[in-house]
Every structure is written in C-alpha cells, then in structure tokens.
Design an enzyme around this catalytic site. Structure first.
Site, PDB file in Angstrom:
ATOM      1  N   SER A 250      16.466 -36.277  15.223  1.00  0.00           N
ATOM      2  CA  SER A 250      17.168 -37.545  15.023  1.00  0.00           C
ATOM      3  C   SER A 250      16.256 -38.689  15.438  1.00  0.00           C
ATOM      4  CB  SER A 250      18.432 -37.571  15.874  1.00  0.00           C
ATOM      5  OG  SER A 250      18.072 -37.746  17.231  1.00  0.00           O
ATOM      6  N   LYS A 251      16.784 -39.889  15.265  1.00  0.00           N
ATOM      7  CA  LYS A 251      15.995 -41.085  15.598  1.00  0.00           C
ATOM      8  C   LYS A 251      15.488 -41.042  17.040  1.00  0.00           C
ATOM      9  CE  LYS A 251      17.598 -44.493  12.335  1.00  0.00           C
ATOM     10  NZ  LYS A 251      18.971 -44.896  12.064  1.00  0.00           N
ATOM     11  N   ARG A 252      16.257 -40.393  17.893  1.00  0.00           N
ATOM     12  CA  ARG A 252      15.846 -40.316  19.296  1.00  0.00           C
ATOM     13  C   ARG A 252      14.541 -39.537  19.469  1.00  0.00           C
ATOM     14  NH1 ARG A 252      21.270 -39.956  19.671  1.00  0.00           N
ATOM     15  NH2 ARG A 252      21.186 -37.712  19.378  1.00  0.00           N
TER      16      ARG A 252
END
Ligand code: GLU
Length: 484
Positions: A250-252
């Site tokens: 994910s973006k994280r």
C-alpha cells in the site's frame, strides 16, 4: 469465443503497481488469444476522481507498452445507460426502493453487533406496501435502490486462478445498494458493483481478470448478470502484491505508483518484466528476462500462482540492471540526460553528445537504476566537489604532491588527451621521479575524482580533460598535498 478483456482503473490516485500488474495480465491474455484489450476509466466517484490521475494512468499504461484496443471509456459519460438498467431491475421487481435513514441503519448494525452477528442489511424494506412507501416519501425520506439477494442462493464460478469458488447468498451482506439516494421516483447515482456489470455486459467482456481484493464482489456481480439476462463472463482473480511483511502493498510502503518507479530510473521493460513475474511463472526453459511480447506468447492462467507475491526490490533492481547493461549507449544516453539535467549538472545534450555518450559508456555497467548515474558522475560535473577523507589522506602521502606537479607539467598544452597519451604521462612521471606506478595511479584517482573508488580512471581523466576540469582538479589536489 473471442477474448475481450478490460482494465478498469479508478482515477482516485496515480497508476498503482497492483492495477498495472492486473493490466499486464489482461494484456498478456488478450495478446496470447488474439483478443481485444479495453480501457475503461471508472470515474463515478466524483469526489475522489481527478483528471490528473486519469492522465497519470493513461501515461503509465502507454509507457509500459500496454496498448489498448478500445477506449478509454469514461463511466461518467454513460450514466444514462446505468439509470436505464436500474429501472429495468425495478420494473422486473428484482430491485426496490429502501427508505432507511442513516440512523436506522446504524441502529440495525449496532443491534447486530450486540448479538455478535456479521453486519448486513436485514432486507426490512423489501416488501413495502404502496402506503408504507407513500408515508416515507411524505416524511421527505430519500430512497436508495437495493438489489434483492436471496439468502438461500449459492453462487459458484470456476475461477481461472483459484478453481471453483462458492459463496452463499446469506454471506453477501443482504440486499445491496445499487444506486445512491435520490428523490422518490428518481434514480440516484449508480454504484460500483452495478455499473461494472452493466459496462462489462455492454462491452461484451468475456473474461474479467482483476485483483483478488475483488473476489467478494464477484458473487454479487454474477447475480446481477443473471438479473439483467446476460451471460456470465469467466472470472480470474490474480494474487495480490505483498510487502515484505506479507501485507497488501500500500501507499504506506513508499513507492507504489508506476510514475514513481519511472522517476527512480526503472525502465518500462524491467517493470513490465518484473510485474509479470509477480504472480506468473515462466514456462520451462524460458529465461526470467523477457519482453511482454515474449511473455504473451507463453501466457496462460495455469501458471498464475494463487498465493500473494512478495515485492522484492533486489530482484527488481537486478532485472533493471540487466536491461540497462544491455541497452544501446545511444538510447541509454537519452534516458540519462534528464536525470543529469534535473540534478542541475551543466549538460548540453546537443553540443556534448559524444562526450555524454562516452560518459554513459563509462558508467553503464555499474547502473542498477538510471538515478544512480547522478551520484556516480558528480565528479565530472561539479567543480566544487569536496575531496573524501580517504582521498585527502592519499594526497598527503610522501611524494604525491611532486608527482602530481609532474603530471600537470606534462598535461599542460595537451589538447587532445587519449588513453595512450595519459598512460605515457604516467610512465614519464614514474620514471622521472622514481615512484611506484601504483602510488601514482591511486593518487591520480584521488586527485581527479576526489575519491578512491569510481569508474575507470583513464576514461574519467580524459572526460575531465575534455571539459577543462582535469588541470584544475590536479592543482587543487597539489594544494591539499602541500598542506600536509
Ligand atoms: N475500478 C476497479 C478498481 O480500480 C476495477 C474493478 C474491476 O476490475 O472490476 O479496482
């Protein structure tokens, strides 16, 4: 049957590696079967969709070479079709208006939670009488439209990746909303699961290939196909891309969008190659390095893994380096120039072309990513580069200052320095001063490149000399040597 597949990104963010990988599998399958690959932009979420993301998605797919045969189609331009289809289901009695208020729905969910039940709509407005409806309308309630899902139904399909998958109707969350709230009698904005089905029917999609995160939507969508009297396509749910911890990437996890990979200096070929390997195993005897065209010839779903694929930077870097090392210098130079310019290096790509190509050839074999060329070549551009500790120590060794002065004397007046010329200067100084060649070479590296490691020394010297930087570096080095 002719193969028609699609990629249907939502422009609520930049082109994500997961979406791009799904696009790759669709493209490979279409090309393998001589079918059509359709691009549809699912932009019905007006609050989160943005034109710049649509642009980013189109550019990313084009950059990767995932050419589409039809589209882009925009869902926002097709709302009339969706509304007509909602009305069709209402007319058939397969959908109905539900007037629950948000507070009532919350209370329903709270009660379910208290009983330890999974949250679901309890279908309470499924069979309202005309009088009950009229009373809700009179209260000013705005109905959503819900599609009937029979609790006793079982829905199965033969997934291209996962084999037979079965869901029970009662696990689908109750009658589902297919259109947002609107004035009574009207049809509000149709929602994802419904418009996808309407579009896939209208675009005659034969195989729906998408990420595993959509698997829970598929049984609902199959029921919608049936309700709309359409034949059900084949479904294939591809494994997710996972981070090192095994969770969905994910973006994280930092870099996840194709344009970021592009900016960091991965080539489209390497990304396409690596994305294919994230979930698909090449056939026997096939190299791990392949173009998308080569993979398309071999592609089939039997070799798509069920398990999620861990994203591995080392593997991607290795693949990218293989493409960079094999790339013609001319093309590699074209790709590097923007990185040098972006770094503020004085690069004049026209006038300096042959110099730049020599520079490219000098570093090509050491590159993992295009971006690496920036720090690797700083010594060739930056006249104020600081000498590393190790270089300074080297320059301060006994005899180094004099040796470098000898080199300066030989070099002054040389306009066209060649490799032979450089070697001759080294020989002359070694002989005249009775020093070891190794000492001189190491000191020259320190003097010219400000460090003790780096690309080929003689080539670096020539390139520096051609840009009038060799003598000034040598003079700076002498000053350091003499400060000892
Ligand atoms: N718009 C959906 C997404 O971006 C696509 C769903 C589908 O392929 O059916 O995830």
């Amino acid at each position: 049957m002719s193969v028609r597949v699609r990629i249907a990104p939502s422009p609520t963010g930049k082109l994500h590696i997961g979406t791009a990988r799904t696009a790759v599998f669709n493209w490979l399958f279409a090309r393998h079967n001589g079918g059509q690959f359709v691009l549809r932009i699912e932009d019905t979420d007006l609050e989160r969709s943005r034109d710049e993301y649509t642009q980013n998605i189109l550019e990313g797919l084009s950059w990767l070479g995932l050419t589409w045969d039809e589209g882009p189609f925009y869902q926002t331009k097709r709302l009339d079709l969706y509304r007509d289809k909602v009305k069709e289901l209402l007319d058939k009695g397969l959908a109905y208006r539900a007037y629950d208020t948000p507070e009532e729905l919350d209370a329903m969910r709270e009660a379910q939670k208290a009983r330890n039940e999974a949250p679901r709509y309890d279908n309470r407005h499924r069979n309202l009488t005309p009088e009950q409806e009229a009373a809700f309308v009179a209260e000013g309630r705005k109905p959503v439209i819900r599609f009937r899902i029979d609790d006793d139904r079982e829905v199965s399909w033969n997934d291209l990746v996962r084999g037979k998958v079965t869901w029970k109707g009662r696990d689908l969350g109750g009658d589902m909303v297919i259109a947002r709230a609107a004035d009574a009698g009207d049809v509000g904005q149709p929602l994802y699961n419904f418009v996808v089905v309407v579009d896939d029917i209208d675009m005659q999609i034969s195989h729906v290939i998408r990420g595993e995160d959509h698997i829970g939507n598929t049984p609902k969508q199959i029921l919608l196909y049936e309700a709309l009297g359409a034949s059900v396509p084949q479904f294939g749910h591809t494994p997710l891309i996972l981070n090192q911890a095994g969770a969905k990437l994910s973006k994280r996890d930092g870099v996840t969008s194709i344009s970021d990979f592009q900016r960091m200096g991965y080539t489209a070929e390497a990304i396409g190659n690596y994305m294919t390997l994230l979930g698909w195993s090449p056939t026997e005897g096939m190299s791990e390095l392949f173009t998308l065209e080569e993979a398309a010839k071999q592609f089939s779903f039997d070799r798509v893994n069920k398990a999620g694929a861990k994203f591995d930077w080392d593997k991607l870097n290795w693949i990218n380096s293989q493409y960079l090392h094999a790339m013609p210098i001319d093309r590699l130079t074209d790709l590097l120039v923007p990185y040098w310019q972006e770094a503020g290096y004085p690069v004049n790509s026209e006038g300096d072309r042959s110099w730049l190509e020599k520079l490219t050839a000098l570093v090509a074999a050491s590159l993992e990513r295009l971006e690496d060329a920036v720090p690797m070549t700083r010594y060739l551009f930056d006249p104020n580069l600081e000498y590393s500790e190790a270089a300074q120590t080297q320059l301060k060794l006994e005899g180094v200052g004099n040796a470098l002065k000898g080199v300066i004397t030989e070099l002054e007046g040389v306009t066209d320095l060649t490799a032979e010329g450089a070697q001759a200067i080294v020989q002359t100084v070694v002989k005249a001063q009775g020093i070891k060649k190794g000492l001189l070479m190491k000191s020259l590296r320190a003097a010219l490149t400000c460090d003790l490691q780096g690309p080929d020394l003689v080539e670096s010297w020539i390139l520096l000399h051609q840009h009038q930087m060799a003598l000034s570096r040598l003079k700076q080095a002498v000053a350091i040597a003499e400060s000892a």
